[in-house]
Design an enzyme around this catalytic site. Structure first.
Site, PDB file in Angstrom:
ATOM      1  N   GLU A 123       0.809  -1.211   0.000  1.00 51.11           N
ATOM      2  CA  GLU A 123       0.000   0.000   0.000  1.00 51.11           C
ATOM      3  C   GLU A 123       0.851   1.273   0.000  1.00 51.11           C
ATOM      4  O   GLU A 123       0.448   2.295  -0.555  1.00 51.11           O
ATOM      5  CB  GLU A 123      -0.967   0.012   1.186  1.00 51.11           C
ATOM      6  CG  GLU A 123      -0.341  -0.337   2.535  1.00 51.11           C
ATOM      7  CD  GLU A 123      -0.399  -1.821   2.836  1.00 51.11           C
ATOM      8  OE1 GLU A 123       0.252  -2.581   2.101  1.00 51.11           O
ATOM      9  OE2 GLU A 123      -1.060  -2.190   3.827  1.00 51.11           O
ATOM     10  N   CYS A 143      -1.172  -3.681   7.928  1.00 56.07           N
ATOM     11  CA  CYS A 143      -0.538  -4.066   9.188  1.00 56.07           C
ATOM     12  C   CYS A 143      -0.726  -2.982  10.239  1.00 56.07           C
ATOM     13  O   CYS A 143      -0.848  -1.802   9.931  1.00 56.07           O
ATOM     14  CB  CYS A 143       0.951  -4.349   8.959  1.00 56.07           C
ATOM     15  SG  CYS A 143       1.915  -2.913   8.427  1.00 56.07           S
ATOM     16  N   CYS A 176       1.432   0.361   8.455  1.00 51.78           N
ATOM     17  CA  CYS A 176       0.647   0.861   7.321  1.00 51.78           C
ATOM     18  C   CYS A 176      -0.682   1.454   7.779  1.00 51.78           C
ATOM     19  O   CYS A 176      -1.172   2.427   7.195  1.00 51.78           O
ATOM     20  CB  CYS A 176       0.410  -0.266   6.325  1.00 51.78           C
ATOM     21  SG  CYS A 176       1.916  -0.872   5.541  1.00 51.78           S
TER      22      CYS A 176
END
Length: 738
Positions: free
Chosen positions: A386, A438, A509
């Site tokens: 991402e 995450c 993230c």
């Protein structure tokens, strides 16, 4: 009839047969009987008394030759103009206590002592003993199928053992398992453990960790033969598959064959290999990649498995677009992509034209090692999918700003009145991630369960004091750990500490996406040129839980109070959240994926492969001692700064580019002010401290830019409006020079 003579310094035995293979077997049988006829007694075999500096030599004599060159070891050999020739090759020693001597990796007999498989096995399965011995030397052992022959009811498999890229013995059996066992047993007969570490990887550089390469990734299912897949495709379409011989090169003992696959009347890119069969197999891979690129062959890569049923929801459509585009991108990639990957993509929607287009894609789940950090801005620090997809989106925005500078219309960006550049009306961006990001968005989902239905109104979950905490990825660690609640709301790691062994930490993230929902995805540099760009929706392929995602992505910032005093144009964005429906639950994979990451964006329209642990392009250069220099990714800080400088120079606002990269980012005062509000809000609500990478990594110098005497006032005014709408720090300077 064929006659085979076996020599080892002196003539040992000969054999005849109607086929070369039968003659070899007969010669080998007679030779073994002669060498080991007294093995049952206490007498030493005759072979041990022979001082043999060279391995066994098989002399093949035939009065026939082939019109097409064949590799060594096939039933027919290439002609050199005579009817007699010799080929040197290893003859594997038989297993068990009969083996009187071990061969070294250089092929020379080691007369110092026996290393037979009976010693190495110690009661273990030969395959297990072979793999353990390879790993003990820091290498990887594997087996590859070379040929399959015989009728369906009685097949014969030929398996070759490898350590790294070094060929060892082969085994033949009625099943693959039996062939592997024989190959392992024969290889163990002449392996000397003390020399295992001398094995080198011919193709893999020493700076990269050796991994077995899955050449079929993105082309055909794991374990499938590309020749069979292409043949099946040709038969299905009523076409003939044939192979066109191109060339043979190299010395006799190391020949290289080149073939190309021809389907119907269409020829595809040729391929070269050390054997004809492998050259044909690689040529078939090239053909399948080309067919897939032209959407004539639709195998779905194991990296991008996506299955849905009609009707499709909005989030299904977004996911489908990203997976289809990713499959098209990886179809041209032959590098190792083995292992489970995270895939992310950004989709641009035009409500006016009712179109959706993928503008950025990435895969990856690694971040840089501390010892690979540099202070020149040329490495990618975070290679999670991402994050790379967002950086690809920035590159897409830079491309369209440059179009505006050249006076070309852009379907993405526009300017109204005297305001900054902004998105064209009706243009929105949607983020897709194949699994929960995450950090806070993923850590609680497995225990809470998943949800599918999207809800326009966010309903965050706050059941535990641990929910919402800032978390960081940690070098050589699994999962993400909460950041310590320190006095300051943000802190830098020390470069000296990282170089001296402290583990590098990078924010998760989930935390970074939360940051984007307040500051925008465009980043600090582009914030000087355009209004903030926010995501309209976030779609997850797996592990979607609405309550946890709503909290992690944005709502935790307003748990106790509303975020206030934001600069003009900034807001707390609440994107539409949702998961893919009818998604098959993927099998849990315990295998470790490779460190390679792929990124693609619409502006460059080509893929790029990077190593997430080094931050550089994959397999490009190793050390300066080898005369090679590592190449940088187009998504690194330095490349982004280069695009920014080009724009600032062209429109005459070079004063925004300071002497250092970090100072240049701080010139975006509104963005920095909003960032301080973010860090303060998170810290005041007890979520922890935002940890940044070492400051030295962002203090690299920038080159000088043209002075303001080169300002083009008319172009500046057309593109960016009056100076009073820009950052207060530099607007008066620009105004005076305009």
């Amino acid at each position: 009839m064929f006659k085979i003579d076996v020599y080892f310094e002196t003539f040992i035995a000969s054999g005849t047969g109607s086929k070369i293979k039968e003659a070899k077997e007969a010669a080998a049988d007679r030779a073994l009987r002669l060498l080991y006829k007294d093995s049952s007694s206490n007498r030493e075999p005759q072979y041990q008394s022979v001082n043999c500096p060279q391995p066994c030599i098989e002399t093949e004599t035939t009065d026939a030759w082939s019109s097409e060159p064949e590799e060594d070891g096939n039933d027919s050999e290439s002609s050199t103009g005579t009817n007699t020739f010799e080929v040197d090759r290893y003859v594997p020693q038989p297993s068990g206590s009969l083996c009187p001597v071990s061969l070294g990796w250089d092929g020379q007999p080691d007369m110092s002592g026996s290393t037979s498989s009976s010693v190495l096995l110690d009661g273990k399965n030969p395959v297990s003993a072979f793999m353990e011995l390879a790993q003990a030397g820091g290498n990887i052992g594997r087996f590859e199928e070379e040929t399959k022959s015989g009728p369906p009811h009685c097949p014969s498999f030929e398996m070759r053992a490898y350590i790294g890229n070094t060929k060892l013995a082969k085994g033949i059996g009625s099943t693959k398992k039996a062939a592997k066992r024989k190959a392992a047993e024969a290889s163990l007969n002449f392996i000397q453990p003390k020399r295992l570490k001398e094995l080198t990887y011919v193709d893999a550089p020493t700076a990269l960790s050796p991994t077995s390469i899955d050449k079929n990734a993105g082309v055909c299912p794991p374990g499938a033969d590309p020749i069979s897949m292409l043949n099946e495709y040709a038969q299905k379409h009523g076409l003939e598959l044939r192979y066109r011989y191109i060339d043979t090169s190299g010395p006799d003992h190391e020949r290289t064959f080149t073939y190309e696959a021809v389907v119907g009347s269409t020829g595809y890119q040729g391929a070269s290999a050390g054997s004809i069969k492998e050259a044909k197999r690689e040529a078939c891979r090239n053909a399948l990649r080309s067919l897939k690129r032209h959407k004539l062959y639709n195998y779905q890569s194991g990296l991008s498995t996506f299955t849905t049923k009609e009707p499709l929801t909005f989030h299904d459509e977004i996911a489908k677009l990203c997976h289809e585009k990713f499959d098209a991108v990886v179809g041209d990639i032959s590098e190792n992509l083995a292992g489970r990957k995270v895939i992310a993509g950004v989709v641009m929607e035009s409500k006016i034209n009712s179109t959706f287009e993928v503008i950025s894609l990435a895969s990856g789940n690694r971040f840089i090692r501390g010892d690979s950090l540099t202070t020149d801005g040329q490495v990618l620090v975070d290679s999670h999918a991402e994050i790379l997809a967002a950086r690809g989106m920035k590159r897409f925005l830079y491309h369209h700003i440059k179009q505006l500078i050249k006076g070309q219309p852009s379907p993405v960006l526009q300017r109204h009145g005297n305001e900054k550049i902004e998105l064209v009306s009706g243009v929105e961006f949607h983020l897709y991630i194949s699994t929960a990001p995450c950090g806070d968005g993923a850590v609680f989902t497995p225990s809470s369960g998943m949800s599918v239905d999207a809800d326009v109104h966010h309903k965050p979950t706050f059941d535990d004091n641990k929910q919402g905490l800032l978390r960081s990825k940690i070098e050589q660690g699994e999962g993400q750990i909460p950041t310590k609640d320190r006095q300051s709301n943000c802190t830098y790691q020390g470069m000296d500490a990282v170089r001296n062994g402290e583990r590098l930490r990078v924010m998760s993230c989930s935390d970074k996406i939360c940051k984007w929902n307040l500051l925008g995805v465009q980043g600090a540099l582009l914030a000087n040129l355009m209004k903030p760009v926010y995501l309209s929706s976030i779609t997850l392929g797996n592990l979607y839980n609405h309550g946890h995602m709503a909290r992690a992505m944005c709502c935790r910032l307003e748990k106790t109070q509303v975020v206030e005093n934001l600069p003009f144009g900034y807001k707390l964005n609440h994107p539409l959240l949702g998961g893919v429906s009818h998604k098959k639950t993927p099998q849990r994979s315990v295998g470790k994926s490779t460190a390679y990451s792929i990124n693609w964006n619409r502006a460059d329209d080509c893929h790029e492969i990077t190593d997430g642990t080094t931050g550089f392009l994959h397999n490009i250069g190793l050390t300066r001692m080898q005369g090679l220099i590592k190449r940088t990714s187009r998504l690194c800080k330095k490349d982004m700064l280069k695009s920014y400088k080009e724009i600032c120079t062209e429109v005459g606002i070079g004063i925004l580019v300071k002497d250092e990269y970090l100072a240049t980012k701080k010139a975006s005062t509104q963005y920095q002010s909003c960032k301080k509000i973010l860090y303060t809000t998170l810290h005041n609500q007890g979520y922890g401290t935002w940890i940044r990478i070492p400051k030295e990594c962002q203090e690299f110098p920038t080159s000088s830019l043209p002075s303001l005497r080169n300002v083009r006032p008319s172009l500046f005014s057309q593109l960016f409006g009056e100076p009073r709408y820009f950052e207060e720090e530099w607007c008066m300077t620009i105004a005076n020079n305009c």
